[in-house]
Motif scaffolding. Structure first.
Motif, PDB file in Angstrom:
ATOM      1  N   VAL A 128       0.859  -1.182   0.000  1.00 46.12           N
ATOM      2  CA  VAL A 128       0.000   0.000   0.000  1.00 46.12           C
ATOM      3  C   VAL A 128       0.898   1.236   0.000  1.00 46.12           C
ATOM      4  O   VAL A 128       1.784   1.363   0.855  1.00 46.12           O
ATOM      5  CB  VAL A 128      -0.939   0.016   1.214  1.00 46.12           C
ATOM      6  N   ILE A 129       0.681   2.105  -0.977  1.00 48.16           N
ATOM      7  CA  ILE A 129       1.490   3.319  -1.110  1.00 48.16           C
ATOM      8  C   ILE A 129       0.578   4.540  -0.991  1.00 48.16           C
ATOM      9  O   ILE A 129      -0.459   4.618  -1.650  1.00 48.16           O
ATOM     10  CB  ILE A 129       2.227   3.355  -2.466  1.00 48.16           C
ATOM     11  N   PHE A 130       0.969   5.456  -0.125  1.00 47.71           N
ATOM     12  CA  PHE A 130       0.248   6.722   0.050  1.00 47.71           C
ATOM     13  C   PHE A 130       1.129   7.814  -0.548  1.00 47.71           C
ATOM     14  O   PHE A 130       2.218   8.087  -0.035  1.00 47.71           O
ATOM     15  CB  PHE A 130      -0.037   6.988   1.522  1.00 47.71           C
ATOM     16  N   ALA A 131       0.670   8.402  -1.648  1.00 48.53           N
ATOM     17  CA  ALA A 131       1.431   9.442  -2.345  1.00 48.53           C
ATOM     18  C   ALA A 131       0.820  10.798  -2.031  1.00 48.53           C
ATOM     19  O   ALA A 131      -0.372  11.012  -2.235  1.00 48.53           O
ATOM     20  CB  ALA A 131       1.407   9.184  -3.849  1.00 48.53           C
ATOM     21  N   GLU A 132       1.624  11.700  -1.537  1.00 45.48           N
ATOM     22  CA  GLU A 132       1.150  13.049  -1.208  1.00 45.48           C
ATOM     23  C   GLU A 132       1.706  14.035  -2.220  1.00 45.48           C
ATOM     24  O   GLU A 132       2.923  14.118  -2.420  1.00 45.48           O
ATOM     25  CB  GLU A 132       1.601  13.431   0.201  1.00 45.48           C
ATOM     26  N   ASP A 133       0.819  14.771  -2.905  1.00 44.35           N
ATOM     27  CA  ASP A 133       1.261  15.702  -3.936  1.00 44.35           C
ATOM     28  C   ASP A 133       1.660  17.047  -3.325  1.00 44.35           C
ATOM     29  O   ASP A 133       1.608  17.236  -2.104  1.00 44.35           O
ATOM     30  CB  ASP A 133       0.197  15.867  -5.032  1.00 44.35           C
ATOM     31  N   GLN A 134       2.054  17.986  -4.170  1.00 46.05           N
ATOM     32  CA  GLN A 134       2.556  19.268  -3.680  1.00 46.05           C
ATOM     33  C   GLN A 134       1.463  20.133  -3.068  1.00 46.05           C
ATOM     34  O   GLN A 134       1.755  21.078  -2.340  1.00 46.05           O
ATOM     35  CB  GLN A 134       3.259  20.010  -4.825  1.00 46.05           C
ATOM     36  N   ALA A 135       0.194  19.810  -3.370  1.00 43.15           N
ATOM     37  CA  ALA A 135      -0.923  20.518  -2.741  1.00 43.15           C
ATOM     38  C   ALA A 135      -1.364  19.811  -1.464  1.00 43.15           C
ATOM     39  O   ALA A 135      -2.369  20.174  -0.865  1.00 43.15           O
ATOM     40  CB  ALA A 135      -2.093  20.625  -3.717  1.00 43.15           C
ATOM     41  N   HIS A 136      -0.610  18.749  -1.070  1.00 43.21           N
ATOM     42  CA  HIS A 136      -0.842  18.020   0.172  1.00 43.21           C
ATOM     43  C   HIS A 136      -2.128  17.193   0.145  1.00 43.21           C
ATOM     44  O   HIS A 136      -2.752  16.965   1.185  1.00 43.21           O
ATOM     45  CB  HIS A 136      -0.824  18.966   1.380  1.00 43.21           C
ATOM     46  N   HIS A 137      -2.534  16.736  -1.045  1.00 39.58           N
ATOM     47  CA  HIS A 137      -3.603  15.761  -1.153  1.00 39.58           C
ATOM     48  C   HIS A 137      -2.972  14.376  -1.187  1.00 39.58           C
ATOM     49  O   HIS A 137      -1.944  14.169  -1.839  1.00 39.58           O
ATOM     50  CB  HIS A 137      -4.424  15.969  -2.425  1.00 39.58           C
ATOM     51  N   GLU A 138      -3.605  13.426  -0.513  1.00 38.90           N
ATOM     52  CA  GLU A 138      -3.073  12.073  -0.426  1.00 38.90           C
ATOM     53  C   GLU A 138      -3.771  11.167  -1.430  1.00 38.90           C
ATOM     54  O   GLU A 138      -4.987  11.149  -1.531  1.00 38.90           O
ATOM     55  CB  GLU A 138      -3.242  11.526   0.995  1.00 38.90           C
ATOM     56  N   HIS A 139      -2.981  10.401  -2.178  1.00 39.33           N
ATOM     57  CA  HIS A 139      -3.488   9.483  -3.197  1.00 39.33           C
ATOM     58  C   HIS A 139      -3.067   8.067  -2.800  1.00 39.33           C
ATOM     59  O   HIS A 139      -1.919   7.687  -3.009  1.00 39.33           O
ATOM     60  CB  HIS A 139      -2.916   9.818  -4.577  1.00 39.33           C
ATOM     61  N   PRO A 140      -3.956   7.258  -2.241  1.00 41.46           N
ATOM     62  CA  PRO A 140      -3.587   5.893  -1.857  1.00 41.46           C
ATOM     63  C   PRO A 140      -3.744   4.928  -3.024  1.00 41.46           C
ATOM     64  O   PRO A 140      -4.613   5.088  -3.885  1.00 41.46           O
ATOM     65  CB  PRO A 140      -4.585   5.570  -0.741  1.00 41.46           C
ATOM     66  N   CYS A 141      -2.893   3.914  -3.066  1.00 33.89           N
ATOM     67  CA  CYS A 141      -3.025   2.866  -4.074  1.00 33.89           C
ATOM     68  C   CYS A 141      -2.395   1.591  -3.529  1.00 33.89           C
ATOM     69  O   CYS A 141      -1.697   1.608  -2.515  1.00 33.89           O
ATOM     70  CB  CYS A 141      -2.362   3.271  -5.388  1.00 33.89           C
ATOM     71  N   THR A 142      -2.647   0.479  -4.208  1.00 35.67           N
ATOM     72  CA  THR A 142      -2.062  -0.804  -3.825  1.00 35.67           C
ATOM     73  C   THR A 142      -1.366  -1.406  -5.033  1.00 35.67           C
ATOM     74  O   THR A 142      -1.934  -1.470  -6.126  1.00 35.67           O
ATOM     75  CB  THR A 142      -3.130  -1.778  -3.305  1.00 35.67           C
ATOM     76  N   VAL A 143      -0.123  -1.853  -4.838  1.00 32.03           N
ATOM     77  CA  VAL A 143       0.650  -2.503  -5.889  1.00 32.03           C
ATOM     78  C   VAL A 143       0.700  -3.992  -5.567  1.00 32.03           C
ATOM     79  O   VAL A 143       1.012  -4.386  -4.436  1.00 32.03           O
ATOM     80  CB  VAL A 143       2.069  -1.922  -5.988  1.00 32.03           C
ATOM     81  N   VAL A 144       0.371  -4.823  -6.553  1.00 33.41           N
ATOM     82  CA  VAL A 144       0.284  -6.271  -6.347  1.00 33.41           C
ATOM     83  C   VAL A 144       0.976  -6.982  -7.499  1.00 33.41           C
ATOM     84  O   VAL A 144       1.274  -6.390  -8.536  1.00 33.41           O
ATOM     85  CB  VAL A 144      -1.191  -6.730  -6.264  1.00 33.41           C
ATOM     86  N   THR A 145       1.210  -8.278  -7.316  1.00 37.64           N
ATOM     87  CA  THR A 145       1.693  -9.116  -8.411  1.00 37.64           C
ATOM     88  C   THR A 145       0.494  -9.640  -9.176  1.00 37.64           C
ATOM     89  O   THR A 145      -0.378 -10.301  -8.590  1.00 37.64           O
ATOM     90  CB  THR A 145       2.531 -10.291  -7.886  1.00 37.64           C
ATOM     91  N   ALA A 146       0.427  -9.351 -10.464  1.00 37.68           N
ATOM     92  CA  ALA A 146      -0.717  -9.772 -11.280  1.00 37.68           C
ATOM     93  C   ALA A 146      -0.786 -11.293 -11.345  1.00 37.68           C
ATOM     94  O   ALA A 146       0.226 -11.961 -11.582  1.00 37.68           O
ATOM     95  CB  ALA A 146      -0.600  -9.186 -12.683  1.00 37.68           C
ATOM     96  N   GLY A 147      -2.005 -11.818 -11.114  1.00 39.03           N
ATOM     97  CA  GLY A 147      -2.188 -13.264 -11.123  1.00 39.03           C
ATOM     98  C   GLY A 147      -2.755 -13.796 -12.415  1.00 39.03           C
ATOM     99  O   GLY A 147      -2.821 -15.016 -12.617  1.00 39.03           O
TER     100      GLY A 147
END
Length: 302
Positions: free
Chosen positions: A257-276
């Motif tokens: 799980v990666i939480f990316a915060e942009d320069q306007a301080h908004h948080e963009h969460p996502c999940t990186v997985v191994t494709a099955g």
């Protein structure tokens, strides 16, 4: 469908306000965030910002709630050493009594409790949403709703999915509007996959600080590595997924799980997985952005 949406929206308008949060409580939370980030190896300037903001809040005579009520988030932003990011955190604490980012870094984030704040979602449905979709945040749940994935959850038909999606978007729009505008573009998949590689390599080499998650951890063992890193104007926080679904499928050390915060301080969460399955089977992909990942892999191979 309109009837269901209207009922849930009406319920949203009469939700009880959270109990008051004092300046002292918020100052302590900001100081704790500084200490956690420092212990977890985050940027020293970021650590110093939270520490400075804590000192500012602790010296205030007027309650933050009154400052926010009279001047909005801009008045909080204008306080010495606060700024947009910390102002948004203060608003979250004032309005909900919680600070999800802090609770996450403590190891105590509870997605099911978070989902129960959505009008019309009770404990059983919150559990099913979390387990079936593997999402941890309201923003990620909103993305699942927009992708039509809610209907795959047991007990949710098209009408109820539309009603929940509408109520969820209404909740998030209120927060986004208070934070002075909608979130900007999502982080590029190339950056997310880069952070995913860095995190997994460092975690496997035992080079990252670890936290003891409060959920699914009866021994209270510090096993969950956490990474903080800055790239191309983004701030990233990465952790393995400590969700019921990840444990059930034995993917706790695959899903990141990666939480990316942009320069306007908004948080963009996502999940990186191994494709099955599919064209990218065995490759790392950003869930919900598989097409972009396929394009990126094709360009990288050219």
């Amino acid at each position: 469908m309109a009837t269901d949406v209207n009922l849930i929206e009406a319920h949203a308008d009469v939700q009880a306000a959270p109990p008051g949060v004092s300046n002292t409580t918020i100052a302590q939370a900001l100081a704790e965030m500084a200490a956690l980030l420092e212990a977890q190896g985050d940027n020293p300037f970021r650590v110093a910002a939270y520490r400075h903001a804590s000192e500012t809040v602790s010296r205030l005579v007027s309650p933050l709630r009154e400052i926010h009520r009279s001047g909005g988030v801009a008045a909080l932003d204008a306080l010495p050493g606060v700024g947009q990011r910390i102002a948004a955190a203060i608003v979250e604490m004032l309005e909900t009594g919680h600070w999800q980012q802090l609770e996450r870094l403590r190891g105590g984030s509870d997605p099911e409790a978070l989902f129960r704040t959505i009008p019309g979602v009770g404990p059983d449905l919150a559990m099913r949403l979390h387990e079936a979709l593997g999402v941890d945040t309201l923003e990620a749940l909103e993305g699942a709703a927009r992708a039509g994935r809610l209907e795959a959850v047991e007990g949710i038909g098209p009408r109820r999915a539309a009603a929940i999606g509408a109520a969820l978007t209404q909740m998030l729009d209120r927060v986004r509007n208070r934070r002075q505008g909608l979130a900007g573009a999502e982080p590029p998949v190339a950056l997310l996959l880069q952070v995913d590689r860095e995190y997994r390599a460092a975690a496997e080499a035992d080079k990252l600080p670890k936290i003891a998650p409060r959920r699914f951890n009866p021994e209270n063992r510090a096993w969950l590595p956490v990474l903080h890193t800055d790239r191309s104007g983004w701030h990233f926080t990465a952790l393995y997924s400590n969700t019921a679904r990840a444990h059930e499928l034995d993917r706790t050390h695959d899903w990141v799980v990666i939480f990316a915060e942009d320069q306007a301080h908004h948080e963009h969460p996502c999940t990186v997985v191994t494709a099955g399955r599919g064209a990218l089977v065995g490759q790392r992909v950003v869930r919900g952005r598989e097409i972009e990942c396929r394009q990126w892999y094709a360009q990288a191979a050219a």
